[in-house]
Design a protein around this motif. Structure first.
Motif, PDB file in Angstrom:
ATOM      1  N   VAL B  45       7.307   3.692  -5.611  1.00  0.00           N
ATOM      2  CA  VAL B  45       8.491   3.149  -6.290  1.00  0.00           C
ATOM      3  C   VAL B  45       8.802   1.768  -5.733  1.00  0.00           C
ATOM      4  N   ALA B  46       8.735   1.654  -4.403  1.00  0.00           N
ATOM      5  CA  ALA B  46       9.012   0.358  -3.779  1.00  0.00           C
ATOM      6  C   ALA B  46       8.054  -0.709  -4.301  1.00  0.00           C
ATOM      7  N   ILE B  47       6.779  -0.373  -4.413  1.00  0.00           N
ATOM      8  CA  ILE B  47       5.791  -1.351  -4.881  1.00  0.00           C
ATOM      9  C   ILE B  47       6.076  -1.743  -6.324  1.00  0.00           C
ATOM     10  N   VAL B  48       6.335  -0.741  -7.162  1.00  0.00           N
ATOM     11  CA  VAL B  48       6.535  -1.036  -8.578  1.00  0.00           C
ATOM     12  C   VAL B  48       7.818  -1.840  -8.789  1.00  0.00           C
ATOM     13  N   VAL B  49       8.832  -1.556  -7.993  1.00  0.00           N
ATOM     14  CA  VAL B  49      10.066  -2.347  -8.094  1.00  0.00           C
ATOM     15  C   VAL B  49       9.781  -3.798  -7.707  1.00  0.00           C
ATOM     16  N   ALA B  50       8.946  -3.973  -6.677  1.00  0.00           N
ATOM     17  CA  ALA B  50       8.558  -5.334  -6.294  1.00  0.00           C
ATOM     18  C   ALA B  50       7.861  -6.030  -7.463  1.00  0.00           C
ATOM     19  N   LEU B  51       6.978  -5.320  -8.144  1.00  0.00           N
ATOM     20  CA  LEU B  51       6.300  -5.889  -9.302  1.00  0.00           C
ATOM     21  C   LEU B  51       7.308  -6.282 -10.377  1.00  0.00           C
ATOM     22  N   TYR B  52       8.283  -5.408 -10.581  1.00  0.00           N
ATOM     23  CA  TYR B  52       9.278  -5.678 -11.615  1.00  0.00           C
ATOM     24  C   TYR B  52      10.023  -6.981 -11.333  1.00  0.00           C
ATOM     25  N   GLY B  64      -1.976  -9.852  -8.585  1.00  0.00           N
ATOM     26  CA  GLY B  64      -2.241 -10.103  -7.173  1.00  0.00           C
ATOM     27  C   GLY B  64      -1.245  -9.526  -6.194  1.00  0.00           C
ATOM     28  N   HIS B  65      -0.223  -8.811  -6.685  1.00  0.00           N
ATOM     29  CA  HIS B  65       0.830  -8.387  -5.759  1.00  0.00           C
ATOM     30  C   HIS B  65       0.364  -7.430  -4.685  1.00  0.00           C
ATOM     31  N   VAL B 224      10.530 -13.320  -3.479  1.00  0.00           N
ATOM     32  CA  VAL B 224      11.324 -12.098  -3.261  1.00  0.00           C
ATOM     33  C   VAL B 224      10.452 -10.867  -3.498  1.00  0.00           C
ATOM     34  N   SER B 225       9.689 -10.902  -4.581  1.00  0.00           N
ATOM     35  CA  SER B 225       8.863  -9.731  -4.872  1.00  0.00           C
ATOM     36  C   SER B 225       7.769  -9.590  -3.825  1.00  0.00           C
ATOM     37  N   CYS B 227       8.178 -10.299  -0.649  1.00  0.00           N
ATOM     38  CA  CYS B 227       8.862  -9.643   0.472  1.00  0.00           C
ATOM     39  C   CYS B 227       8.918  -8.133   0.278  1.00  0.00           C
ATOM     40  N   LEU B 228       9.351  -7.740  -0.913  1.00  0.00           N
ATOM     41  CA  LEU B 228       9.487  -6.312  -1.180  1.00  0.00           C
ATOM     42  C   LEU B 228       8.127  -5.628  -1.125  1.00  0.00           C
ATOM     43  N   ALA B 229       7.112  -6.308  -1.649  1.00  0.00           N
ATOM     44  CA  ALA B 229       5.768  -5.743  -1.618  1.00  0.00           C
ATOM     45  C   ALA B 229       5.298  -5.597  -0.176  1.00  0.00           C
ATOM     46  N   GLY B 230       5.607  -6.606   0.638  1.00  0.00           N
ATOM     47  CA  GLY B 230       5.231  -6.534   2.047  1.00  0.00           C
ATOM     48  C   GLY B 230       5.913  -5.359   2.741  1.00  0.00           C
ATOM     49  N   LEU B 231       7.203  -5.195   2.446  1.00  0.00           N
ATOM     50  CA  LEU B 231       7.941  -4.059   3.007  1.00  0.00           C
ATOM     51  C   LEU B 231       7.261  -2.749   2.607  1.00  0.00           C
ATOM     52  N   ALA B 232       6.917  -2.646   1.328  1.00  0.00           N
ATOM     53  CA  ALA B 232       6.257  -1.432   0.857  1.00  0.00           C
ATOM     54  C   ALA B 232       4.946  -1.218   1.590  1.00  0.00           C
ATOM     55  N   GLY B 233       4.240  -2.320   1.845  1.00  0.00           N
ATOM     56  CA  GLY B 233       2.992  -2.206   2.591  1.00  0.00           C
ATOM     57  C   GLY B 233       3.228  -1.673   3.994  1.00  0.00           C
ATOM     58  N   GLY B 234       4.314  -2.152   4.612  1.00  0.00           N
ATOM     59  CA  GLY B 234       4.668  -1.645   5.930  1.00  0.00           C
ATOM     60  C   GLY B 234       4.951  -0.149   5.885  1.00  0.00           C
ATOM     61  N   LEU B 235       5.699   0.253   4.878  1.00  0.00           N
ATOM     62  CA  LEU B 235       5.991   1.689   4.716  1.00  0.00           C
ATOM     63  C   LEU B 235       4.695   2.476   4.556  1.00  0.00           C
ATOM     64  N   TYR B 236       3.799   1.879   3.762  1.00  0.00           N
ATOM     65  CA  TYR B 236       2.551   2.559   3.424  1.00  0.00           C
ATOM     66  C   TYR B 236       1.686   2.808   4.653  1.00  0.00           C
ATOM     67  N   VAL B 237       1.599   1.776   5.509  1.00  0.00           N
ATOM     68  CA  VAL B 237       0.698   1.917   6.645  1.00  0.00           C
ATOM     69  C   VAL B 237       1.234   2.924   7.659  1.00  0.00           C
ATOM     70  N   HIS B 238       2.555   3.122   7.625  1.00  0.00           N
ATOM     71  CA  HIS B 238       3.139   4.137   8.507  1.00  0.00           C
ATOM     72  C   HIS B 238       3.085   5.529   7.900  1.00  0.00           C
ATOM     73  N   LEU B 239       2.566   5.616   6.691  1.00  0.00           N
ATOM     74  CA  LEU B 239       2.500   6.912   6.016  1.00  0.00           C
ATOM     75  C   LEU B 239       1.125   7.542   6.166  1.00  0.00           C
ATOM     76  N   LEU B 240       0.101   6.778   5.848  1.00  0.00           N
ATOM     77  CA  LEU B 240      -1.249   7.316   5.978  1.00  0.00           C
ATOM     78  C   LEU B 240      -2.220   6.199   6.363  1.00  0.00           C
ATOM     79  N   PRO B 241      -3.415   6.569   6.817  1.00  0.00           N
ATOM     80  CA  PRO B 241      -4.365   5.539   7.282  1.00  0.00           C
ATOM     81  C   PRO B 241      -4.808   4.642   6.135  1.00  0.00           C
ATOM     82  N   VAL B 242      -4.260   3.448   6.107  1.00  0.00           N
ATOM     83  CA  VAL B 242      -4.589   2.528   5.028  1.00  0.00           C
ATOM     84  C   VAL B 242      -5.946   1.892   5.294  1.00  0.00           C
ATOM     85  N   GLN B 243      -6.749   1.812   4.254  1.00  0.00           N
ATOM     86  CA  GLN B 243      -8.058   1.185   4.364  1.00  0.00           C
ATOM     87  C   GLN B 243      -8.131   0.095   3.310  1.00  0.00           C
TER      88      GLN B 243
END
Lengths: 301, 343, 230
Positions: B45-52, B64-65, B224-225, B227-243
């Protein structure tokens, strides 16, 4: 024997020409559909993939080479028509954004279907493997496929040129890609022209499938996906709006990728995509109509 | 924001936030293993909101987001892997990064900053482009980021996965992150900048006539988007092993699908699309392992999920290009006046 | 015989043409004049199927309304669009060949009758159409419409942007064309010349037929001004 500049051997040069030839044909395939539909077909690589799998299946069933090629063409052409009827036509007139995302979706859909059907390990198409063996020419080993690919590409391009310049349907296609509305007004049958462009584009995809499987006999669901992306980059850099610049762009990027990929040491060649795509961005900013577009009249992208 | 009733601000925020919070609450009711699906959904949701924030308001397509998601993931990941573990997964890490370590929240903030800076730098040249050119150029950005992060082992794990990152993104962190993104997106959309940008989307010439600089507004939205995408990426890497390949084409396609299916031009659409598609995707993934629906045992072959998502996306694009919400925000019905007008 | 009956053209909430009725017989030129936005171009577009319309447009007994543009072209109705819309990158001859798109033909196309009307087109036939002047392009556009041997020729403001001497050539050709038996419908803003050359001229304003003028009225400017202001 090697060329002293950049350590390019004749083999590498031949590889570059081969990849350039294949990419040139893909560029034409993409350009033909773009011309009449103003649609960039992200799923073009999937057509090549389908052709590859057809060849692999024929090889698995022990069919003779010519039968495999016929199956390849049949599958690719059928899939092209399906794409046209189910996706391209309904989307005509929508915004470029919607069309881009839609073909992107189709590309992933087809890839997923292939993944389901054939698994991620893929299948092997061995029928034309004999072309992968080298010919010895004045002491240098050049793989037969390199010469065949260039020859086939030249023949295809010449035939296409004749078709476009000398026949009525070719004239109609050229006119439709310049001004669709006026062409219709003059009596050019829109659906006929579009179908023809789609079929030609599909035929070229089948030719590419045959040639690519020689060099990479393992057909996987993402077969030709990377190639499509690189060819698209080349087409945009060359000039998306017209066939000749697009083809030149496709050839140029194929040649450059083939030569540099072979000539550069690995720790430099792995960053090749970065340079290629950076070049794409630069061209889009500085010369949006493409490097090889020398027309004086302007056409909208 | 003067002159716009406060009520409609809240209305537009209400729907998306309610949906996010609702999904989070629902997640608390299920088993721990199922909870990961909910957490993953909230990050999406965070990523898609960033896209929006960018695509929905500017009408310009960006492929490219996910690059900025990757930047955020790399930043947060590299800085939170315990220093003892770093040499194992990132043997060639640059020296100044080897001993840096930050806390959870700091890593998320830095992830957002990294995404924002990345977007700003990329946006400076790219925001002049529109339509097909923008789509291709942003695609090129995705490719470049993928290529660089894949092989550059001085700033990250390269081809390896980000294992050993503290798994701090549980249901609560994901929900908070998603709500932050939604609030920022809503504030931006209702702000003067958001409205100016939307005006350029509708009629570029008219918007320029009233002084809107398309380039500046797009760059702002893009940043702004990012930033939000970056935040989502941070959330993501703390969730599962991102490759590296999990922040590349597949994620790009999936999140774009979510946005388009929900309705690209509204915040509600972004949230609805993300929740709906990920719910469908999660359910299909479960079905691939064998599940029962209304008493029928279902065991879908592996890979069906992507096919169904692809068909759904293509179908919605062809049949209703404006998406499930039609691109509109939530509007509560007006209550009738309780007191008569004073004449 | 082209018959237009109760033609109504709407673009969303804009009512461009209201209940328009008129006819064009073979061998005559009918003019459609009026101020900008009067609905003249919309009428032509509706006839060829490029604008949404209700009512009836018949060629002899065949109903044309509702058909696709390419079908209308194949039925024998040719439009010379506003702004000429020739293909600048194709040669003059290729442009002419495109005019044959609506007709099946065998062997080498014969453009001699068209070359007779417009000698300049023959002179430049191998050149790129974009290299021609405005007036030459207009002649090419008309020639292109004629190669398919249509029964009805529609022209949308052919004199736009042309020097008076060139307009003479074009209008002279129109007279020759009508004498060959075609039905010609001419939309123009140059009221005076149109009224002079046409057998009948309908004045359109606000989408409605206001007045019909004959060639005799060409000198009567007051009547024309009154028609425009009404």
């Amino acid at each position: 024997m090697t060329l002293s500049i950049l350590n390019i051997s004749w083999q590498t040069l031949a590889d570059g020409l081969e990849l350039g030839a294949i990419y040139a044909l893909m560029a034409v395939g993409i350009g033909l559909v773009f011309g009449v539909l103003r649609l960039v077909n992200f799923a073009y690589g999937q057509l090549v993939m389908a052709g590859g799998f057809a060849l692999a299946l024929a090889s698995q069933w022990g069919w003779p080479v010519w039968a495999g090629i016929v199956l390849c063409f049949a599958v690719v052409l059928a899939l092209s028509i399906a794409m046209d009827v189910l996706v391209f036509r309904p989307l005509r007139g929508h915004s470029p954004a919607v069309m881009l995302v839609a073909t992107f979706a189709v590309a992933f859909l087809l890839q997923s279907i292939a993944l389901l059907w054939f698994g991620s390990l893929g299948k092997i198409a061995t029928s034309l493997a004999f072309l992968n063996r080298p010919w010895a020419i004045s002491g240098v080993d050049i793989r037969k496929i390199a010469i065949v690919a260039v020859a086939v590409a030249i023949v295809c391009l010449l035939l296409l040129q004749l078709l476009l310049e000398r026949t009525s349907i070719g004239l109609h296609m050229r006119a439709a890609s310049m001004d669709f509305a006026t062409s219709r007004m003059l009596g050019v049958r829109a659906s006929r022209v579009i179908s023809f462009a789609v079929l030609l584009s599909g035929a070229l995809a089948a030719v590419v499938a045959v040639m690519l499987t020689v060099q990479s006999p393992l057909v996987t669901p993402d077969f030709a996906l990377r190639d499509t992306i690189v060819v698209l980059a080349g087409v945009v850099v060359g000039g998306l709006n017209r066939l000749v610049p697009a083809t030149l762009g496709g050839f140029a990027i194929g040649f450059a990728t083939g030569v540099l990929g072979g000539a550069l040491p690995t720790n430099q060649s792995q960053y090749l995509p970065t340079f290629v795509f950076a070049a794409v961005i630069v061209v889009l900013l500085v010369r949006p109509r493409g490097l090889f577009d020398f027309r004086r009249t302007v056409e909208r992208v | 924001m003067r002159g716009v009733p406060v009520r409609s601000h809240l209305e537009e925020l209400l729907g998306p936030v309610a949906l996010v919070v609702g999904a989070a609450l629902l997640g608390t009711l299920v088993s721990i293993s199922t909870q990961t699906y909910f957490t993953d959904t909230l990050v999406k949701v965070a990523i898609v909101v960033a896209l929006y924030v960018f695509i929905g308001n500017s009408g310009v397509l960006s492929f490219g987001h996910i690059s900025f998601v990757a930047l955020g993931a790399w930043t947060a990941g590299v800085l939170t892997v315990p220093p003892a573990e770093k040499p194992a997964i990132m043997p060639n890490l640059a020296h100044f990064l080897l001993h840096r370590h930050v806390g959870n929240v700091t890593s998320l903030v830095l992830a957002a900053v990294a995404g924002g800076i990345g977007a700003f730098v990329v946006g400076i040249p790219l925001m002049r482009l529109s339509g097909l050119a923008a789509g291709i150029a942003t695609f090129a950005v995705l490719e470049i980021t993928h290529n660089l992060l894949q092989y550059e082992e001085r700033i990250g794990p390269g081809l390896n996965a980000f294992s050993s990152v503290p798994e701090t993104t549980g249901l609560r962190q994901a929900a908070i992150g998603a709500v932050i993104c939604v609030v920022v997106a809503a504030v931006y959309a209702r702000s003067r900048f958001g409205r100016l940008l939307r005006a350029t989307r509708e009629d570029a010439a008219a918007a320029r006539a009233v002084g809107a600089s398309i380039y500046r507004q797009r760059l702002l939205a893009f940043t702004v988007s990012g930033c939000l995408a970056g935040l989502a990426g941070g959330l993501y890497v703390h969730l599962l092993p991102v490759q590296i390949d999990s922040v590349y084409l597949d994620l790009t396609f999936l999140t774009l699908a979510m946005l388009v299916v929900g309705g690209a031009t509204s915040l509600l659409g972004a949230v609805v699309g993300a929740l709906a598609i990920n719910a469908l995707d999660s359910w299909l993934s479960v079905a691939e392992n064998g599940t029962s629906l209304f008493g029928w045992h279902i065991n879908l072959p592996s890979g069906t999920a992507e096919i169904v998502i692809g068909i759904v996306m293509a179908a919605i694009l062809i049949l209703k290009p404006s998406g499930l919400t039609g691109g509109r925000e939530l509007r509560l019905p007006r209550l009738p006046r309780l007191r008569p007008r004073v004449s | 015989m082209l018959t237009v009956e109760n033609l109504d053209v709407r673009y969303g909430s804009v009512h461009a043409v209201r209940r328009l009725s008129f006819g064009v017989a073979p061998g005559e030129i009918v003019g459609l004049i009026g101020p900008n936005g009067a609905g003249k171009s919309s009428t032509l577009h509706a006839i060829v199927g490029l604008a949404p319309a209700t009512g009836s447009v018949r060629l002899h007994d065949r109903e044309l309304l509702g058909r696709k543009p390419e079908d209308v072209a194949r039925s024998g109705v040719a439009l010379v669009p506003e702004g000429r819309r020739i293909f600048a990158e194709l040669t003059v001859e290729e442009n002419l060949r495109l005019g044959l798109a609506g007709r099946a033909h065998r062997g080498r196309p014969d453009f001699s009758s068209v070359y007779e009307l417009f000698p300049v087109v023959r002179e430049f036939r191998a050149r790129q159409a974009g290299a021609l002047s405005g007036g030459q392009q207009q002649q090419l556009a008309i020639a292109r419409a004629l190669v398919g041997e249509p029964e009805v020729l529609l022209l949308d403001e052919p004199s736009l942007g042309l020097a008076p001497s060139v307009v003479d050539v074009v209008f002279g050709a129109l007279v020759a064309i009508k004498e060959r038996g075609l039905a010609v419908l001419l939309v123009e803003q140059r009221a005076q010349r149109t009224v002079a050359v046409a057998d009948r001229s309908h004045v359109l304003a606000n989408g409605e037929l206001q007045l019909t003028l004959g060639p005799a009225d060409a000198g009567d400017t007051e009547k024309l001004v009154a028609a425009y202001l009404s």
